[in-house]
Design a protein around this motif. Structure first.
Motif, short mmCIF file in Angstrom:
data_model
loop_
_atom_site.label_atom_id
_atom_site.label_comp_id
_atom_site.label_asym_id
_atom_site.label_seq_id
_atom_site.Cartn_x
_atom_site.Cartn_y
_atom_site.Cartn_z
N UNK A 53 1.27 -1.27 -0.30
CA UNK A 53 0.21 -0.20 -0.19
C UNK A 53 0.84 1.19 -0.17
N UNK A 54 1.18 1.64 -0.86
CA UNK A 54 2.12 3.18 -1.01
C UNK A 54 1.34 3.93 -0.74
N UNK A 55 1.90 5.52 0.13
CA UNK A 55 1.81 6.56 0.77
C UNK A 55 0.51 6.86 -0.70
N UNK A 56 0.99 7.00 -1.80
CA UNK A 56 -0.45 7.41 -2.52
C UNK A 56 -1.75 6.87 -2.27
N UNK A 57 -1.89 5.57 -2.73
CA UNK A 57 -3.15 4.91 -2.21
C UNK A 57 -3.61 4.93 -0.74
N UNK A 58 -2.80 5.12 -0.03
CA UNK A 58 -2.38 5.20 1.58
C UNK A 58 -4.03 6.29 1.79
N UNK A 59 -3.59 7.58 1.40
CA UNK A 59 -3.53 8.92 1.23
C UNK A 59 -5.22 9.23 0.72
N UNK A 60 -4.82 7.85 -0.48
CA UNK A 60 -6.75 8.30 -1.33
C UNK A 60 -7.48 7.18 -0.72
#
Ligand SMILES: Cc1cc2nc3c(=O)[nH]c(=O)nc-3n(C[C@H](O)[C@H](O)[C@H](O)COP(=O)(O)OP(=O)(O)OC[C@H]3O[C@@H](n4cnc5c(N)ncnc54)[C@H](O)[C@@H]3O)c2cc1C
Length: 285
Positions: free
Chosen positions: A260-267
């Motif tokens: 779960x890359x940071x961008x995915x987690x943020x979204x």
């Protein structure tokens, strides 16, 4: 996978446990052992003495405290799930506990152990922030109380001193008719939250009078999202929810990994927050 050798004693009373902790010298308490034993096996923790606090009556029990509740730190998830009082007054506790681990973990793991361990992906810290819990701590030196929002200081780091025990959790009454939700997207292998959110809202008439959301799994420590509080004064309409959840991770260093890359987690945090607030408002009486 084999821990370093250690002595083991079962504390006969809270006083015994506090005395053993005060003596220092590599002493750690063990409650359910579900977090401590794995890290001992990896030798990430190498206590020389374990003091077992799992049978201390002083750390057990769930009771009314005014219109809120008092929960002993040694209370297991199973006991949380079986509590009528919590289901009635703080259904968020049961909703979050149901998502934790498996039957063995819920039978042995304690709420105090989870909070003291402060895993960045554990569920209870977000619940405690959303419920504005206060933690009562004891040491041989005395007693003190600390708000959940000051307790969690970083990954696996809390305000607990080496000689202190978390003894009880105090939950203040929620606003009347409050609706709450615990929702998480869990890692399929570990079951821990990739992102979890605990939300509590209330209305006065049609107007939102209370709105909080706390996240776990996102950064190195659970956090309260300030922008969600701006829902107060709105009618809780979809546009207002979208506005306050547009950037729930603002100012947070978001974790990223191959799963779960940071961008995915943020979204994901924004999506889960929108859904949680919508459901919490539907549940608010
Ligand atoms: C297979 C598995 C799946 C899991 N899944 C989840 C999950 O989905 N979500 C989640 O949130 N958690 C999960 N967990 C973690 C679980 O919630 C914790 O391991 C458990 O709650 C910790 O409580 P314990 O009583 O076992 O603590 P212990 O392992 O006994 O102790 C943990 C730490 O807290 C300290 N400690 C314990 N009690 C106190 C106290 N009263 N005062 C001060 N310090 C104390 C100990 O010294 C130690 O450092 C999982 C664990 C396992 C093994």
């Amino acid at each position: 996978m084999i821990p370093t050798s250690f002595d083991y004693v079962r504390a006969g009373s809270l006083k015994d446990a506090l005395g053993a902790l005060a003596a220092g010298g590599g002493t750690k308490v063990i409650s359910g052992g579900h977090s401590l034993l794995p890290i001992m096996k990896f030798r990430l923790a190498q206590p020389t003495r374990l003091v077992d606090i799992s049978r201390l009556d002083e750390l057990k029990g769930i009771a009314e405290k005014g219109r809120g509740a008092r929960i002993g730190a040694g209370t297991t998830y199973r006991e949380l799930l079986e509590s009528e009082l919590l289901r009635d007054r703080f259904p968020l506790m049961a909703e979050a506990s149901e998502t934790i681990g498996d039957l063995q973990v819920r039978n042995r793991g304690t709420v105090g152990g989870s909070l003291a361990h402060a895993d960045p992906a554990s569920d209870m810290p977000a619940v405690m922030l959303a419920l504005d819990a206060t933690f009562n701590l004891r040491s041989k030196r005395g007693k003190r109380s600390i708000k959940a929002r000051e307790f969690f200081q970083g990954a696996f780091t809390t305000a607990l001193a080496d000689d202190e025990l978390l003894t009880e959790i105090i939950l203040p009454a929620l606003p009347s008719g409050a609706g709450s939700v615990y929702s998480s997207q869990d890692h399929p292998a570990s079951g821990y939250a990739i992102v979890g959110v605990a939300a509590v809202v209330a209305r006065k008439g049609k107007t939102v009078s209370h709105a909080v959301a706390a996240f776990t799994g996102v950064g190195e420590v659970a956090f309260l999202c300030r922008s969600v509080e701006k829902l107060v004064g709105s009618q809780g309409e979809p546009e207002a929810i979208a506005r306050v959840t547009a950037d729930v991770t603002a100012g947070i260093e978001v974790n990223g990994d191959t799963f779960a890359p940071a961008e995915y987690r943020r979204h994901l945090a924004g999506v889960i927050a929108r859904r949680a607030l919508t459901t919490a408002l539907e549940r608010a009486g």
